[in-house]
Design an enzyme around this catalytic site. Structure first.
Site, mmCIF file in Angstrom:
data_model
loop_
_atom_site.group_PDB
_atom_site.id
_atom_site.type_symbol
_atom_site.label_atom_id
_atom_site.label_comp_id
_atom_site.label_asym_id
_atom_site.label_seq_id
_atom_site.Cartn_x
_atom_site.Cartn_y
_atom_site.Cartn_z
ATOM 1 N N ILE A 4 18.305 22.630 72.048
ATOM 2 C CA ILE A 4 18.962 21.544 72.782
ATOM 3 C C ILE A 4 20.109 22.098 73.636
ATOM 4 O O ILE A 4 20.334 21.656 74.766
ATOM 5 C CB ILE A 4 19.494 20.486 71.782
ATOM 6 C CG1 ILE A 4 18.340 19.937 70.927
ATOM 7 C CG2 ILE A 4 20.204 19.354 72.518
ATOM 8 C CD1 ILE A 4 18.789 19.113 69.721
ATOM 9 N N SER A 6 25.428 15.122 63.666
ATOM 10 C CA SER A 6 24.045 14.697 63.426
ATOM 11 C C SER A 6 24.044 13.379 62.670
ATOM 12 O O SER A 6 25.020 13.051 61.979
ATOM 13 C CB SER A 6 23.341 15.756 62.570
ATOM 14 O OG SER A 6 22.092 15.293 62.129
ATOM 15 N N TYR A 50 23.375 20.641 54.411
ATOM 16 C CA TYR A 50 23.382 20.404 55.863
ATOM 17 C C TYR A 50 24.184 19.135 56.168
ATOM 18 O O TYR A 50 25.064 19.126 57.040
ATOM 19 C CB TYR A 50 21.947 20.266 56.378
ATOM 20 C CG TYR A 50 21.842 20.025 57.879
ATOM 21 C CD1 TYR A 50 22.246 20.995 58.794
ATOM 22 C CD2 TYR A 50 21.336 18.824 58.381
ATOM 23 C CE1 TYR A 50 22.136 20.775 60.170
ATOM 24 C CE2 TYR A 50 21.227 18.592 59.751
ATOM 25 C CZ TYR A 50 21.633 19.572 60.640
ATOM 26 O OH TYR A 50 21.536 19.350 62.001
ATOM 27 N N LYS A 108 27.583 18.619 58.428
ATOM 28 C CA LYS A 108 27.606 17.751 59.607
ATOM 29 C C LYS A 108 28.631 16.624 59.445
ATOM 30 O O LYS A 108 29.249 16.191 60.431
ATOM 31 C CB LYS A 108 26.198 17.187 59.858
ATOM 32 C CG LYS A 108 25.232 18.246 60.362
ATOM 33 C CD LYS A 108 25.537 18.608 61.815
ATOM 34 C CE LYS A 108 25.144 19.994 62.217
ATOM 35 N NZ LYS A 108 25.522 20.347 63.580
ATOM 36 N N SER A 129 13.164 21.394 68.394
ATOM 37 C CA SER A 129 13.722 22.748 68.501
ATOM 38 C C SER A 129 13.260 23.581 67.313
ATOM 39 O O SER A 129 12.431 23.159 66.526
ATOM 40 C CB SER A 129 15.242 22.667 68.501
ATOM 41 O OG SER A 129 15.689 22.312 67.204
HETATM 42 N N1 LIG Z 1 17.094 19.403 66.509
HETATM 43 C C1 LIG Z 1 17.496 18.288 65.936
HETATM 44 O O1 LIG Z 1 16.680 17.423 65.612
HETATM 45 C C2 LIG Z 1 18.960 18.041 65.687
HETATM 46 C C3 LIG Z 1 19.332 16.799 65.163
HETATM 47 C C4 LIG Z 1 20.694 16.549 64.943
HETATM 48 C C5 LIG Z 1 21.618 17.511 65.243
HETATM 49 N N2 LIG Z 1 21.223 18.722 65.737
HETATM 50 C C6 LIG Z 1 22.249 19.719 66.029
HETATM 51 O O2 LIG Z 1 22.098 20.167 67.360
HETATM 52 C C7 LIG Z 1 22.607 21.503 67.487
HETATM 53 C C8 LIG Z 1 21.597 22.371 68.206
HETATM 54 O O3 LIG Z 1 20.459 22.523 67.368
HETATM 55 P P1 LIG Z 1 18.981 22.824 67.896
HETATM 56 O O4 LIG Z 1 18.122 21.782 67.301
HETATM 57 O O5 LIG Z 1 18.983 23.057 69.341
HETATM 58 O O6 LIG Z 1 18.675 24.167 67.101
HETATM 59 P P2 LIG Z 1 18.246 25.634 67.563
HETATM 60 O O7 LIG Z 1 17.172 25.585 68.584
HETATM 61 O O8 LIG Z 1 17.969 26.352 66.302
HETATM 62 O O9 LIG Z 1 19.557 26.216 68.258
HETATM 63 C C9 LIG Z 1 20.667 26.550 67.489
HETATM 64 C C10 LIG Z 1 21.494 27.585 68.205
HETATM 65 O O10 LIG Z 1 22.584 27.945 67.324
HETATM 66 C C11 LIG Z 1 22.689 29.362 67.314
HETATM 67 N N3 LIG Z 1 23.303 29.907 66.112
HETATM 68 C C12 LIG Z 1 22.842 29.845 64.847
HETATM 69 N N4 LIG Z 1 23.653 30.553 64.029
HETATM 70 C C13 LIG Z 1 24.639 31.064 64.795
HETATM 71 C C14 LIG Z 1 25.756 31.895 64.541
HETATM 72 N N5 LIG Z 1 26.020 32.411 63.324
HETATM 73 N N6 LIG Z 1 26.579 32.202 65.561
HETATM 74 C C15 LIG Z 1 26.323 31.744 66.816
HETATM 75 N N7 LIG Z 1 25.268 30.981 67.125
HETATM 76 C C16 LIG Z 1 24.428 30.652 66.125
HETATM 77 C C17 LIG Z 1 21.233 29.834 67.449
HETATM 78 O O11 LIG Z 1 21.209 31.177 67.824
HETATM 79 P P3 LIG Z 1 20.066 32.190 67.255
HETATM 80 O O12 LIG Z 1 18.859 31.888 68.071
HETATM 81 O O13 LIG Z 1 20.645 33.530 67.494
HETATM 82 O O14 LIG Z 1 19.882 31.853 65.810
HETATM 83 C C18 LIG Z 1 20.734 28.882 68.511
HETATM 84 O O15 LIG Z 1 21.099 29.342 69.787
HETATM 85 C C19 LIG Z 1 22.919 21.957 66.064
HETATM 86 O O16 LIG Z 1 24.299 21.802 65.828
HETATM 87 C C20 LIG Z 1 22.146 20.987 65.195
HETATM 88 O O17 LIG Z 1 22.708 20.819 63.915
HETATM 89 C C21 LIG Z 1 19.920 19.002 65.967
#
Ligand SMILES: NC(=O)c1ccc[n+]([C@@H]2O[C@H](COP(=O)([O-])OP(=O)(O)OC[C@H]3O[C@@H](n4cnc5c(N)ncnc54)[C@H](OP(=O)(O)O)[C@@H]3O)[C@@H](O)[C@H]2O)c1
Length: 311
Positions: free
Chosen positions: A29, A153, A188, A192, A223
């Site tokens: 995202i 979240s 988690y 959050k 994602s």
């Molecule tokens: N997807 C959903 O349904 C959803 C729903 C509610 C909230 N969210 C929130 O939205 C945000 C984005 O999530 P996403 O779904 O886009 O997930 P994602 O595709 O897994 O992206 C997460 C990003 O965080 C980075 N990251 C993880 N550990 C890290 C660290 N130690 N230091 C720096 N960067 C780090 C990852 O880098 P690497 O690739 O290097 O691991 C990746 O770039 C998150 O905060 C998540 O909790 C997502």
């Protein structure tokens, strides 16, 4: 599904001269949001832990990559020092990076504790970002009309459809799961909810400094968030049946929070979501976050605990 969209006017806004920093901005995202913001002329910095992936994704959208590992306090300190020495303004900080359900502490590389002994989700999602925000305080407070977007979240409320009816809570007697039996999704949700409570208190603490703080829920984005979950820990089929949003749709609330002049300090902005409370499921820009453990007492307690952890 009536997906909430950022307005076309905001997506056409000229962002030339604006500096935007997004953690985890090279995947999921965050990348969808970064791509849009870069296309509008902003100077985008994608901060993350993989130099190779980050540099390549940044290059693809005309952004800059800077190395930052939110599990490692030294990395956050070094990043912040470098950022403050190179930049004189930061218009938007989007605390987007996150992990979910990596497995019990220390069972694999994704679930390893920080050197302070912090549980990985709490360390990366909440405490790492809190340290970053506090270290960037001078530049955020000196930039006119700056804002901090802390990505939380609907899991800050509960996970009613994931076979985990438990209400999210921050257990300050054992925040890093050293005595309790570990539960991925509870951990988690705890991280959050900690982010959300911290965001609301930060908004309160910095309101005289001209920095606005908001917290979004992006919706179920398609994602790789659960990429490190142990086999069987997440019922992916059940989650898919709920309907996943494209990454572009899931980035809409991020974009609204980053771009709208109308955002209200200390408010929760949400895409449609799977909240326990049916009246919250349609989302809103902003919407009231109602949850039994989202209280002003908890907000103060989480703030005090967080500050003591990161100082
Ligand atoms: N997807 C959903 O349904 C959803 C729903 C509610 C909230 N969210 C929130 O939205 C945000 C984005 O999530 P996403 O779904 O886009 O997930 P994602 O595709 O897994 O992206 C997460 C990003 O965080 C980075 N990251 C993880 N550990 C890290 C660290 N130690 N230091 C720096 N960067 C780090 C990852 O880098 P690497 O690739 O290097 O691991 C990746 O770039 C998150 O905060 C998540 O909790 C997502």
């Amino acid at each position: 599904m009536n997906i909430i969209q950022c307005s076309q006017a905001l997506l056409a806004k000229d962002l030339t001269g604006k500096t935007i920093l997004i953690t985890g901005g090279y995947a999921g995202i965050g990348f969808a949001a970064a791509k849009q913001l870069a296309s509008q002329g902003a100077h985008l910095i994608l901060a993350g832990r993989s130099r190779m992936k980050g540099a390549s994704m940044a290059n693809e959208i005309g952004a800059r990559f800077m190395e930052l590992d939110l599990l490692d306090s030294d990395s956050i300190n070094q990043f912040s020092k470098a950022f403050l020495s190179e930049y004189s303004a930061l218009d938007v900080l989007i605390c987007n990076a996150g992990i979910s359900a990596p497995g019990a502490p220390d069972t694999n590389s994704a679930s390893r504790r920080s050197k302070e002994g912090w549980e990985a989700q709490m360390a990366i999602n909440h405490l790492g970002h809190a340290r970053l925000i506090q270290l960037l305080k001078p530049i955020l407070q000196s930039t006119v009309n700056s804002r901090v977007v802390i990505v939380s979240s609907c899991a800050a409320d509960s996970m009613p459809y994931a076979g985990q009816p438990n209400q999210a809570d921050v257990d300050l007697t054992d925040p890093h799961w050293k005595r309790r039996a570990y539960n991925d999704m509870d951990a988690y949700g705890q991280s959050k909810l900690a982010q959300l409570l911290y965001a609301f208190e930060l908004a309160e603490q910095w309101k005289e400094e001209g920095v606005r703080v908001v917290a979004p829920h992006p919706g179920w984005g398609d994602s790789e968030l659960f990429r490190s979950a142990p086999e069987g820990a997440i019922d992916r089929d059940a989650w898919r049946q709920l309907g996943m949003l494209s990454l572009e749709d899931a980035a809409q609330v991020h974009l609204h929070c980053a771009l709208s002049e109308e955002i209200e300090n200390g408010k929760f902005y949400s895409q449609i979501g799977v909240y326990g409370n049916p009246s919250m499921q349609g989302g809103g820009l902003p919407m009231e976050f109602v949850s039994p453990n989202f209280t002003s007492e908890k907000q103060k307690a989480v703030w005090a605990w967080t500050q003591s952890e990161i100082e």
